[in-house]
Design a protein around this motif. Sequence first.
Motif, short mmCIF file in Angstrom:
data_model
loop_
_atom_site.label_atom_id
_atom_site.label_comp_id
_atom_site.label_asym_id
_atom_site.label_seq_id
_atom_site.Cartn_x
_atom_site.Cartn_y
_atom_site.Cartn_z
N LEU A 150 0.81 -1.23 0.00
CA LEU A 150 0.00 0.00 0.00
C LEU A 150 0.84 1.27 0.00
N GLU A 151 1.98 1.23 0.70
CA GLU A 151 2.76 2.47 0.84
C GLU A 151 3.12 3.14 -0.50
N GLU B 150 -1.29 8.89 -3.50
CA GLU B 150 -2.63 9.37 -3.05
C GLU B 150 -3.61 9.45 -4.22
N TRP C 104 -5.27 6.24 -5.16
CA TRP C 104 -5.84 5.49 -4.03
C TRP C 104 -7.34 5.27 -4.26
N LYS D 264 -5.47 6.95 2.50
CA LYS D 264 -4.19 6.26 2.65
C LYS D 264 -3.62 6.38 4.07
#
Length: 522
Positions: A442-443, A447, A450, A504
């Motif tokens: 996920l990191e 954004e 997302w 996020k």
Amino acid sequence: MPTLLPALKKLLAFPSALVQRPRVRIAPSPTGLLHLGTARTALFNFLFAKRYGGTFVLRIEDTDIERSKPEFERDIAEQLRWLGISWDEGIETGGAFGPYRQSERLPIYERYLQPLLEHDRAYFCFCSEETLAAQRETQRTSGEIQRYSGACQSLAPKEARQRAAREKRAIVRLRMPEEHFAFEDLVRGEIAFDTVLFGDIALAKLDGKRFFPLYNFAVAVDDAEMRITHVLRGDDHIANTPKQMIIARLLGLSSPQYAHFSMILAQDRSKLSKRHGATSVRELREAGYFPETIVNFLALLGWNPGTDQELFTLQELIDAFTLDGIQSGGAIWNQDKLEWFNRQWLGAPARRWLTHDALTPELEKKIVAVLAGNRWHVRKETIATLAATVLERAPLANVEELLAGEYRYFFEKPRLDRELLRWKDMADEDVERALDSAKEILEPIPEGEWTQNRLERDLMAAAESLSVSGEKPDRGRLLWPVRVALSGKKQSPGPFDIAAIIGKEETLARIQEAQNIIVRPK
Ligand code: GLU
């Protein structure tokens, strides 16, 4: 031969290219918000007209001056448009048979009334409201039929006319012909009446110098003047039909054909009323139901397509509609079914409700109110996704309660249960490792990317490959701990749905929190 006749009549009632195109109408009184029953009547008439290339007329019955309000007329027009039920002729649109508001047609009614008075088919009645009310009450308590006693029936016409001119207040009554009267209802077959039971019904009221028509008279005149071919309406009007047909006959006018369907009833089979919940289209709209839901639901309330199909767009309804499918039996309101339709339309192939543009303003308002009430914030762009995620699983009627209860983890960090994070027989280290790899996946997602789709794609790919080699892949090993980390619950929407909504930063924070709990000594 006699058995053939109804079948033949029925055949003629379904216009095809060979028979005239239907002209149908609804004639709501603007004395309240558009009622759900009226909306369904409008829908059936609209479908019938469109199916056979006919004309749908919207006429307003506003002769009850005290109770009629322009804002209710506006609501009727606005909600019909919102539902997609457009009219070809009527108020606002105009047409060849206007005006379409009864209050603007007074000279037309008077033109029909005068000959009835002249030929003594109708007479002036001077009984006061109080006398009539007392009479009705006596009849009621003694179990008699309530009808006019006939006190003014034998007044000499000339004197009565002079008295009416002098007093400027009177009721015009029809000398009801005494006969056995029957008509062929297109849904129910023959319906017969003894007209003696009606008594001399009121046609109009003289007030000052003007005559104001009353319901049955105005309808008979308007339906004929507007060349209405079919009247499709609720069965609460059955007893009005012979009256309207007799009035038309005495005026030398033709009558349309009639079909009466069951009114919408509540679960307890009583008339749908406020104590059962929403009664108007506006209330359902403000509660956030989609127009597609309401149209689909109302259409199947009393009409049967003859197949198993349940989901219908307006166009599909037009294509499938026939009077044959109208049921004479009870049309019982079913709230669960309404909710079911709403979920179906929410998940429609285009998933148009997932885009912010398509979120109904009413639903958005509701959600925003819950957020404000709890001092919660979510990004505006995610409100539509939030609504869709919740509504896919829960009834709209409870949306506020659900957001503030069951679904509050969308806005607040959940309390985590250490044991719940574990999928099947996973050891603490397995859970920790799963959460670690979720973070790794996920990191790097920016954004701007997302979104639910992207998150689902990446997490699913990892979940497939993260199974212990040699074993059957078990996605739960990754997805379960992540989902529980985000929701704190045994059951919830998928981790992608929740992550997309909470964003996020919050997603990563919750995963970190879950890891802290796992490594914390018991
Ligand atoms: N104003 C009446 C109603 O809304 C009209 C009935 C009719 O269709 O004749 O019930």
